[in-house]
Design a protein around this motif. Structure first.
Motif, mmCIF file in Angstrom:
data_model
loop_
_atom_site.group_PDB
_atom_site.id
_atom_site.type_symbol
_atom_site.label_atom_id
_atom_site.label_comp_id
_atom_site.label_asym_id
_atom_site.label_seq_id
_atom_site.Cartn_x
_atom_site.Cartn_y
_atom_site.Cartn_z
ATOM 1 N N ARG A 191 0.822 -1.214 0.000
ATOM 2 C CA ARG A 191 0.000 0.000 0.000
ATOM 3 C C ARG A 191 0.858 1.266 0.000
ATOM 4 N N LEU A 192 1.927 1.239 0.812
ATOM 5 C CA LEU A 192 2.796 2.415 0.917
ATOM 6 C C LEU A 192 3.424 2.766 -0.431
ATOM 7 N N TRP A 193 3.945 1.748 -1.085
ATOM 8 C CA TRP A 193 4.591 1.991 -2.387
ATOM 9 C C TRP A 193 3.574 2.470 -3.406
ATOM 10 N N GLU A 194 2.445 1.793 -3.456
ATOM 11 C CA GLU A 194 1.426 2.184 -4.441
ATOM 12 C C GLU A 194 0.869 3.578 -4.133
ATOM 13 N N PHE A 195 0.814 3.909 -2.856
ATOM 14 C CA PHE A 195 0.370 5.247 -2.436
ATOM 15 C C PHE A 195 1.298 6.311 -3.025
ATOM 16 N N HIS A 196 2.606 6.104 -2.885
ATOM 17 C CA HIS A 196 3.556 7.092 -3.395
ATOM 18 C C HIS A 196 3.692 7.054 -4.912
ATOM 19 N N LEU A 197 3.325 5.919 -5.497
ATOM 20 C CA LEU A 197 3.347 5.842 -6.963
ATOM 21 C C LEU A 197 2.089 6.468 -7.563
ATOM 22 N N GLY A 198 1.127 6.788 -6.697
ATOM 23 C CA GLY A 198 -0.126 7.384 -7.162
ATOM 24 C C GLY A 198 -1.065 6.368 -7.783
ATOM 25 N N ASN A 199 -0.947 5.121 -7.350
ATOM 26 C CA ASN A 199 -1.776 4.070 -7.955
ATOM 27 C C ASN A 199 -3.006 3.690 -7.132
ATOM 28 N N VAL B 240 10.092 5.451 1.600
ATOM 29 C CA VAL B 240 9.518 5.004 0.333
ATOM 30 C C VAL B 240 9.331 6.196 -0.617
ATOM 31 N N LYS B 241 8.885 7.309 -0.047
ATOM 32 C CA LYS B 241 8.663 8.512 -0.852
ATOM 33 C C LYS B 241 9.967 8.946 -1.539
ATOM 34 N N GLN B 242 11.045 8.964 -0.762
ATOM 35 C CA GLN B 242 12.361 9.341 -1.298
ATOM 36 C C GLN B 242 12.758 8.399 -2.433
ATOM 37 N N ALA B 243 12.601 7.105 -2.186
ATOM 38 C CA ALA B 243 12.998 6.105 -3.179
ATOM 39 C C ALA B 243 12.207 6.286 -4.472
ATOM 40 N N VAL B 244 10.898 6.474 -4.317
ATOM 41 C CA VAL B 244 10.049 6.633 -5.508
ATOM 42 C C VAL B 244 10.474 7.886 -6.292
ATOM 43 N N GLN B 245 10.788 8.954 -5.577
ATOM 44 C CA GLN B 245 11.213 10.188 -6.247
ATOM 45 C C GLN B 245 12.517 9.976 -7.025
ATOM 46 N N GLU B 246 13.443 9.254 -6.418
ATOM 47 C CA GLU B 246 14.718 8.980 -7.093
ATOM 48 C C GLU B 246 14.499 8.168 -8.362
ATOM 49 N N ILE B 247 13.618 7.190 -8.262
ATOM 50 C CA ILE B 247 13.349 6.335 -9.423
ATOM 51 C C ILE B 247 12.739 7.160 -10.556
ATOM 52 N N VAL B 248 11.841 8.074 -10.190
ATOM 53 C CA VAL B 248 11.211 8.927 -11.214
ATOM 54 C C VAL B 248 12.275 9.740 -11.951
ATOM 55 N N VAL B 249 13.237 10.274 -11.186
ATOM 56 C CA VAL B 249 14.302 11.070 -11.805
ATOM 57 C C VAL B 249 15.123 10.199 -12.756
ATOM 58 N N GLU B 250 15.502 9.019 -12.278
ATOM 59 C CA GLU B 250 16.360 8.147 -13.081
ATOM 60 C C GLU B 250 15.676 7.663 -14.348
ATOM 61 N N ALA C 287 12.661 -8.094 -10.879
ATOM 62 C CA ALA C 287 11.215 -7.856 -10.763
ATOM 63 C C ALA C 287 10.950 -6.404 -10.381
ATOM 64 N N PHE C 288 11.733 -5.903 -9.460
ATOM 65 C CA PHE C 288 11.560 -4.525 -8.984
ATOM 66 C C PHE C 288 11.802 -3.526 -10.119
ATOM 67 N N VAL C 289 12.885 -3.716 -10.860
ATOM 68 C CA VAL C 289 13.229 -2.785 -11.947
ATOM 69 C C VAL C 289 12.154 -2.804 -13.031
ATOM 70 N N LEU C 290 11.718 -3.997 -13.408
ATOM 71 C CA LEU C 290 10.711 -4.075 -14.473
ATOM 72 C C LEU C 290 9.410 -3.399 -14.040
ATOM 73 N N TYR C 291 9.078 -3.514 -12.771
ATOM 74 C CA TYR C 291 7.854 -2.876 -12.297
ATOM 75 C C TYR C 291 8.026 -1.368 -12.140
ATOM 76 N N HIS C 292 9.088 -0.954 -11.477
ATOM 77 C CA HIS C 292 9.229 0.461 -11.122
ATOM 78 C C HIS C 292 9.850 1.320 -12.214
ATOM 79 N N TYR C 293 10.680 0.750 -13.049
ATOM 80 C CA TYR C 293 11.292 1.547 -14.112
ATOM 81 C C TYR C 293 10.529 1.405 -15.418
ATOM 82 N N GLU C 294 9.842 0.295 -15.597
ATOM 83 C CA GLU C 294 9.176 0.034 -16.870
ATOM 84 C C GLU C 294 7.658 0.035 -16.779
#
Ligand SMILES: [Zn+2]
Lengths: 142, 190
Positions: A10-18, A44-54, B144-151
């Motif tokens: 839930r936490l991850w999906e919350f920050h992903l906006g899903n 989790v919020k920090q991690a999601v933000q970093e992933i968005v940038v990358e 699994a994480f990369v495919l979900y979160h990056y793709e």
């Protein structure tokens, strides 16, 4: 309140906006009440933000050209007939130039013997090199 | 052009089809590689390798998986190989350091199993923390994480690419998230 797997997802999906609006409200309410989930939420919020940038990085331009470059260097050799043709043309060219060189050489001998009569200064430079006592000149300090 | 037609033309050695394929899949290949190596020029290098491999082996493509799945698999494999050789290099560098200066040798066989805050500098602190945390994950969790979160891939697609069941993907992503949280929590505590 929530089981462990459920909270994490839930936490991850919350920050992903899903999440749905209703689920979002539930999560926000839970985070207000639960300190440990709030701390996790920040991470989790920090991690999601970093992933968005990358993941927003674009492919560097001209990728296709670079791929072509790699393919060129490993392309198959030319067909046999082409290679044979190139080799035989090369051989013919080599033979012609040797023959030409020999021809020119014999012409030169005749010309040199001619000039020595007409122009005695013709080979002056060479004669000078031979006759000049270079070493003696260089080390003669007296 | 539909996928079947594209494959037929690729197999016939059509350069225009190949250019089209690169245009269509370059961003997905690059982004996936980024999720593993976190470095633009390395991801670019992996993308080149992947497309060269596609060009060379497309004649053997039988269409059991979709073109996209096939390319994803190649990208994941190339990226994981890259990380493995990076690790090997790191290992040999530590051996080298041992022979150069005994004091440098920590004796830790796997130095990247946890996050080292001391190695993280400047404004990119959080980015590097995440990268180190990701790199410490087992390969299947990371994939699994990369495919979900990056793709933004659906669990079902991930299952196809990784050749595992749907519950396995759910479990892998959950464990990856949990592990990342744990490692990042430890990092921020310090
Ligand atoms: Zn809670």
């Amino acid at each position: 309140m929530m089981n462990e797997q459920h909270t994490t997802e839930r936490l991850w999906e919350f920050h992903l906006g899903n999440l749905s609006e209703e689920e979002n409200r539930q999560m926000e309410a839970h985070l207000e009440a639960c300190e440990s989930c709030l701390r996790e939420s920040e991470v989790v919020k920090q991690a999601v933000q970093e992933i968005v940038v990358e993941r927003s990085q674009e492919v560097p331009p001209f990728l296709y050209t670079r791929i072509q470059g790699r393919l060129e260097s490993v392309r198959k050799p030319a067909p046999l007939w082409k290679r044979t043709l190139v080799t035989s043309l090369g051989t013919i060219l080599l033979l012609v130039s040797i023959w030409g060189g020999v021809k020119l050489g014999t012409m030169d001998v005749r010309q040199t013997s001619g000039t020595s009569v007409e122009n005695p200064m013709g080979n002056l430079a060479i004669n000078e090199m031979v006759n000049e006592p270079i070493e003696g000149y260089l080390f003669d300090f007296k | 052009m539909d996928e079947k037609q594209l494959v037929i033309e690729l197999q016939a050695g059509d350069e225009k089809a190949f250019r089209q394929l690169v245009g269509k899949y370059q961003q997905q290949v690059f982004r996936t590689a980024m999720g593993f190596v976190h470095d633009g020029s390395e991801a670019d290098d992996i993308a080149q390798e992947v497309f060269v491999e596609v060009f060379r082996s497309v004649h053997g493509f039988r269409g059991e998986a979709s073109l996209s799945t096939w390319i994803y698999r190649m990208t994941v494999n190339r990226s994981l190989n890259r990380l493995r050789s990076r690790k090997r290099k790191g290992f040999f560098q530590r051996i080298e350091a041992f022979f150069q200066d005994d004091a440098d040798w920590t004796g830790e066989p796997e130095a990247d199993c946890s996050i080292h805050p001391e190695a993280v500098v400047g404004n990119q602190e959080t980015a590097q923390a995440l990268q180190q945390a990701l790199e410490s994950l087992p390969e299947n969790q990371r994939t699994a994480f990369v495919l979900y979160h990056y793709e933004d891939m659906a669990y079902k697609e991930i299952a196809t690419v990784m050749n595992v069941s749907l519950p396995s993907v759910e479990s892998l992503i959950h464990r990856a998230r949990k592990n990342l949280q744990k490692k990042l929590m430890n990092f921020y505590k310090k």
